[in-house]
Scaffold this active site. Structure first.
Site, PDB file in Angstrom:
ATOM      1  N   HIS A 181       8.394  -1.237  14.982  1.00 62.29           N
ATOM      2  CA  HIS A 181       7.810  -0.936  13.673  1.00 62.29           C
ATOM      3  C   HIS A 181       6.479  -0.218  13.921  1.00 62.29           C
ATOM      4  CE1 HIS A 181       6.229  -1.178   9.717  1.00 62.29           C
ATOM      5  NE2 HIS A 181       5.330  -2.096  10.005  1.00 62.29           N
ATOM      6  N   ASN A 207       2.579   4.233   8.496  1.00 66.17           N
ATOM      7  CA  ASN A 207       3.424   3.044   8.311  1.00 66.17           C
ATOM      8  C   ASN A 207       4.254   3.225   7.039  1.00 66.17           C
ATOM      9  OD1 ASN A 207       4.509   0.533   7.810  1.00 66.17           O
ATOM     10  ND2 ASN A 207       2.613  -0.604   8.168  1.00 66.17           N
ATOM     11  N   CYS A 219       7.919  -5.122   6.094  1.00 68.30           N
ATOM     12  CA  CYS A 219       8.105  -4.208   7.236  1.00 68.30           C
ATOM     13  C   CYS A 219       9.272  -4.606   8.135  1.00 68.30           C
ATOM     14  CB  CYS A 219       6.827  -4.118   8.052  1.00 68.30           C
ATOM     15  SG  CYS A 219       5.480  -3.434   7.082  1.00 68.30           S
TER      16      CYS A 219
HETATM   17  O1  UT7 Z   1       2.985  -3.264   8.716  1.00 65.06           O
HETATM   18  C1  UT7 Z   1       2.721  -4.500   8.156  1.00 65.06           C
HETATM   19  C2  UT7 Z   1       1.814  -5.325   8.947  1.00 65.06           C
HETATM   20  N1  UT7 Z   1       0.502  -4.740   9.001  1.00 65.06           N
HETATM   21  C3  UT7 Z   1      -0.099  -4.567  10.171  1.00 65.06           C
HETATM   22  O2  UT7 Z   1       0.464  -4.836  11.197  1.00 65.06           O
HETATM   23  C4  UT7 Z   1      -1.533  -4.095  10.133  1.00 65.06           C
HETATM   24  C5  UT7 Z   1      -2.355  -4.883  11.099  1.00 65.06           C
HETATM   25  N2  UT7 Z   1      -3.760  -4.537  11.048  1.00 65.06           N
HETATM   26  C6  UT7 Z   1      -4.254  -3.370  11.527  1.00 65.06           C
HETATM   27  O3  UT7 Z   1      -3.516  -2.508  11.940  1.00 65.06           O
HETATM   28  C7  UT7 Z   1      -5.750  -3.216  11.597  1.00 65.06           C
HETATM   29  O4  UT7 Z   1      -6.360  -4.438  11.321  1.00 65.06           O
HETATM   30  C8  UT7 Z   1      -6.343  -2.134  10.626  1.00 65.06           C
HETATM   31  C9  UT7 Z   1      -5.930  -0.749  11.099  1.00 65.06           C
HETATM   32  C10 UT7 Z   1      -5.853  -2.379   9.218  1.00 65.06           C
HETATM   33  C11 UT7 Z   1      -7.863  -2.198  10.647  1.00 65.06           C
HETATM   34  O5  UT7 Z   1      -8.333  -2.044  11.969  1.00 65.06           O
HETATM   35  P1  UT7 Z   1      -9.350  -3.111  12.602  1.00 65.06           P
HETATM   36  O6  UT7 Z   1      -9.667  -2.624  13.956  1.00 65.06           O
HETATM   37  O7  UT7 Z   1      -8.741  -4.475  12.485  1.00 65.06           O
HETATM   38  O8  UT7 Z   1     -10.603  -2.957  11.669  1.00 65.06           O
HETATM   39  P2  UT7 Z   1     -11.360  -4.061  10.801  1.00 65.06           P
HETATM   40  O9  UT7 Z   1     -10.613  -4.335   9.550  1.00 65.06           O
HETATM   41  O10 UT7 Z   1     -11.740  -5.219  11.679  1.00 65.06           O
HETATM   42  O11 UT7 Z   1     -12.683  -3.283  10.440  1.00 65.06           O
HETATM   43  C12 UT7 Z   1     -13.606  -2.843  11.456  1.00 65.06           C
HETATM   44  C13 UT7 Z   1     -14.680  -1.985  10.803  1.00 65.06           C
HETATM   45  C14 UT7 Z   1     -15.267  -2.598   9.544  1.00 65.06           C
HETATM   46  O12 UT7 Z   1     -16.640  -2.246   9.497  1.00 65.06           O
HETATM   47  P3  UT7 Z   1     -17.782  -3.285   9.973  1.00 65.06           P
HETATM   48  O13 UT7 Z   1     -17.592  -4.493   9.112  1.00 65.06           O
HETATM   49  O14 UT7 Z   1     -17.483  -3.550  11.426  1.00 65.06           O
HETATM   50  O15 UT7 Z   1     -19.032  -2.521   9.724  1.00 65.06           O
HETATM   51  C15 UT7 Z   1     -14.541  -1.892   8.449  1.00 65.06           C
HETATM   52  O16 UT7 Z   1     -15.282  -1.845   7.249  1.00 65.06           O
HETATM   53  O17 UT7 Z   1     -14.097  -0.729  10.403  1.00 65.06           O
HETATM   54  C16 UT7 Z   1     -14.383  -0.502   9.014  1.00 65.06           C
HETATM   55  N3  UT7 Z   1     -13.284   0.239   8.430  1.00 65.06           N
HETATM   56  C17 UT7 Z   1     -13.227   1.591   8.434  1.00 65.06           C
HETATM   57  N4  UT7 Z   1     -14.049   2.526   8.900  1.00 65.06           N
HETATM   58  C18 UT7 Z   1     -13.676   3.818   8.754  1.00 65.06           C
HETATM   59  C19 UT7 Z   1     -12.164  -0.259   7.839  1.00 65.06           C
HETATM   60  N5  UT7 Z   1     -11.369   0.763   7.459  1.00 65.06           N
HETATM   61  C20 UT7 Z   1     -12.008   1.899   7.807  1.00 65.06           C
HETATM   62  C21 UT7 Z   1     -11.676   3.260   7.673  1.00 65.06           C
HETATM   63  N6  UT7 Z   1     -12.532   4.196   8.157  1.00 65.06           N
HETATM   64  N7  UT7 Z   1     -10.534   3.688   7.100  1.00 65.06           N
END
Ligand code: UT7
Length: 331
Positions: free
Chosen positions: A256, A286, A116
Site C-alpha cells: 500500500h 495515497n 486502505c
Molecule cells: O493510508 C492510511 C494510513 N495512513 C498512513 O499510513 C499515514 C501515516 N502517517 C504518515 O505518513 C506521516 O505521519 C505524515 C506524512 C502524515 C506526517 O509526517 P510526520 O513525519 O509524521 O510529520 P508530523 O505529523 O510528526 O509533523 C512534523 C512537523 C510538524 O511541525 P512541528 O510541530 O514539528 O513544528 C507539522 O506541523 O511537520 C509539520 N507538517 C508539515 N510541514 C510542511 C505537517 N504537515 C506538513 C506539510 N508541510 N504538509
C-alpha cells in the site's frame, strides 16, 4: 482433482488526467516540495475533476479496460466486488453502478469498506467464491476519489491523497497459481486516529457538521505512522514465515502506498532490496483502495508466470493484511 485457486487473469488501472503537483500545493497551503518528498515520497497525485463524477467513473474505466484486455464478455462476470471508502453515494453500492456501467447484467455486486486495506480484503473475499467452485469470473475493483473527502486547507492531509482505481479479473486455476494465502486483521480501537467524523449514522450531515469541516479525513499522522510501520512489516513477515518463503523467493513486495518510509521499513523486515519493491507513490500519492491494483498495473510488464508477490497494506480501522499471490501469466 487439484485444489482450485483464484488466479489473477488481468489487471487494469485508471487515473484521471489532472495532476496536482507538490509545486501547486505550495500555492494552496503552507508546505513545500522538499518536506512532502522527504516525509512521504510523493511528488504528485491525480484528481478527478468535474461535476457529478464519483468513484464509479474511474471504476468503470478500469473494468472496461480489463474486459477488453482479457477478452472477457461483460455478461460472463458472476460477481463484482468494489473496495472503496468514497462510494458514489451511501447507497446503492458503487459496485452496482460499475456493473451497470460496463454492461455486466448477470453479475451481482457489493461494496466492501476496509479503508486502505479494502483491496486486499476484497481480493481475498473474491478469491473464496472462485476457490469453492461457485463462480468462474469475479472482478475485484479498488477505487477511491479521496479528493472528495480531503480538506485542501489542511496541509497535514491534503498532500497525501489522490484519486484512482484499478481492477483485477479472478478465474479458477488448478495448477497452483493465484491467490494462495492471506492474513487479514482489524482493530476498531484505532478508529479515533483515522476517520471521518460526520456523514454516517452516528452524526448525519447538518449545517453545523459542514461548518465544522467534519466531512473530511481526520488523521493523527504520527500515531497512524507508528501502527502502520509495525503492523504492515509484521504481517508481511508473518505470511512469508507461514508459507516458508525466503526473501530470495519473492519477486515483488506490492505495498500500500501511504508513505515511502513505511514501505522501506516493510521491505527491510522482509529482507528484500529496493529492486523488489513496487513503487508509484511519487506519481499518485495515497489512493486508498486503489494503490495496490495501480502498482500491479504499472508493473504488469515486468511480471512473469510463477513470480511470488507479497501484497501488504495498512489503513483506517485499523485494518491491515498481507496476501501471497503466485502470478499466473507472462505479460
Ligand atoms: O493510508 C492510511 C494510513 N495512513 C498512513 O499510513 C499515514 C501515516 N502517517 C504518515 O505518513 C506521516 O505521519 C505524515 C506524512 C502524515 C506526517 O509526517 P510526520 O513525519 O509524521 O510529520 P508530523 O505529523 O510528526 O509533523 C512534523 C512537523 C510538524 O511541525 P512541528 O510541530 O514539528 O513544528 C507539522 O506541523 O511537520 C509539520 N507538517 C508539515 N510541514 C510542511 C505537517 N504537515 C506538513 C506539510 N508541510 N504538509
Amino acid at each position: 482433482m487439484n485444489r482450485i485457486s483464484a488466479q489473477i487473469s488481468g489487471i487494469q488501472g485508471f487515473v484521471p488526467d489532472f495532476v496536482l503537483s507538490n509545486k501547486k500545493l505550495e500555492s494552496m497551503v503552507d508546505t513545500n516540495d522538499e518536506w512532502i518528498t522527504s516525509r512521504t515520497g510523493i511528488k504528485e497525485r491525480r484528481i478527478l475533476k468535474g461535476e457529478n463524477q464519483g468513484a464509479s467513473v474511474m471504476g468503470i474505466a478500469a473494468v472496461k479496460g480489463l474486459l477488453e484486455k482479457t477478452d472477457t464478455d461483460a455478461n460472463d462476470i458472476d460477481l463484482l466486488i468494489c473496495a472503496t471508502t468514497t462510494p458514489d453515494m451511501v447507497f446503492p453500492a458503487t459496485a452496482n453502478i460499475i456493473a451497470d456501467g460496463v454492461g455486466a447484467k448477470k453479475a451481482f455486486g457489493y461494496d466492501l469498506q476496509a479503508a486502505c486495506s479494502g483491496f486486499l480484503f476484497a481480493l481475498t473475499t473474491g478469491a473464496q467464491f472462485i476457490e469453492t467452485g461457485k463462480y468462474k469470473k469475479v472482478v475485484v475493483v479498488g477505487v477511491d476519489k479521496m479528493s472528495s473527502i480531503v480538506d485542501y486547507t489542511d496541509r497535514t492531509t491534503c498532500i497525501i491523497f489522490g484519486d484512482g482505481g484499478g481492477a483485477v479479473l479472478l478465474e479458477p486455476n488448478t495448477e497452483g497459481y493465484g491467490v494462495l494465502d492471506s492474513i487479514l486483521r482489524s482493530d476498531g480501537s484505532g478508529a479515533p486516529h483515522l476517520h471521518m467524523k460526520a456523514g454516517g449514522s452516528r452524526k448525519p450531515a447538518t449545517a453545523k457538521t459542514i461548518a465544522n469541516k467534519e466531512h473530511f479525513v481526520y488523521q493523527e499522522g504520527a500515531a497512524v505512522f507508528k501502527f502502520a510501520v509495525t503492523n504492515m512489516a509484521d504481517v508481511a513477515q508473518e505470511i512469508m514465515e507461514k508459507n516458508d518463503l525466503r526473501s530470495e523467493d519473492i519477486r515483488y513486495l506490492v505495498p500500500h502506498q501511504a508513505n515511502k518510509r513505511i514501505i522501506d521499513a516493510t521491505a527491510k523486515r522482509m529482507g528484500i532490496g529496493e529492486d523488489k519493491v513496487m513503487l508509484n507513490i511519487h506519481k499518485y500519492g495515497n489512493t486508498t483502495s486503489a494503490t495496490i491494483p495501480l502498482c500491479l498495473w504499472d508493473y504488469e510488464k515486468e511480471l512473469k508466470k510463477g513470480d511470488n508477490l507479497i501484497l501488504a497494506s495498512f489503513g483506517g480501522g485499523f485494518t491491515w493484511g498481507s496476501v501471497w499471490v503466485k502470478w499466473a501469466y507472462d505479460a
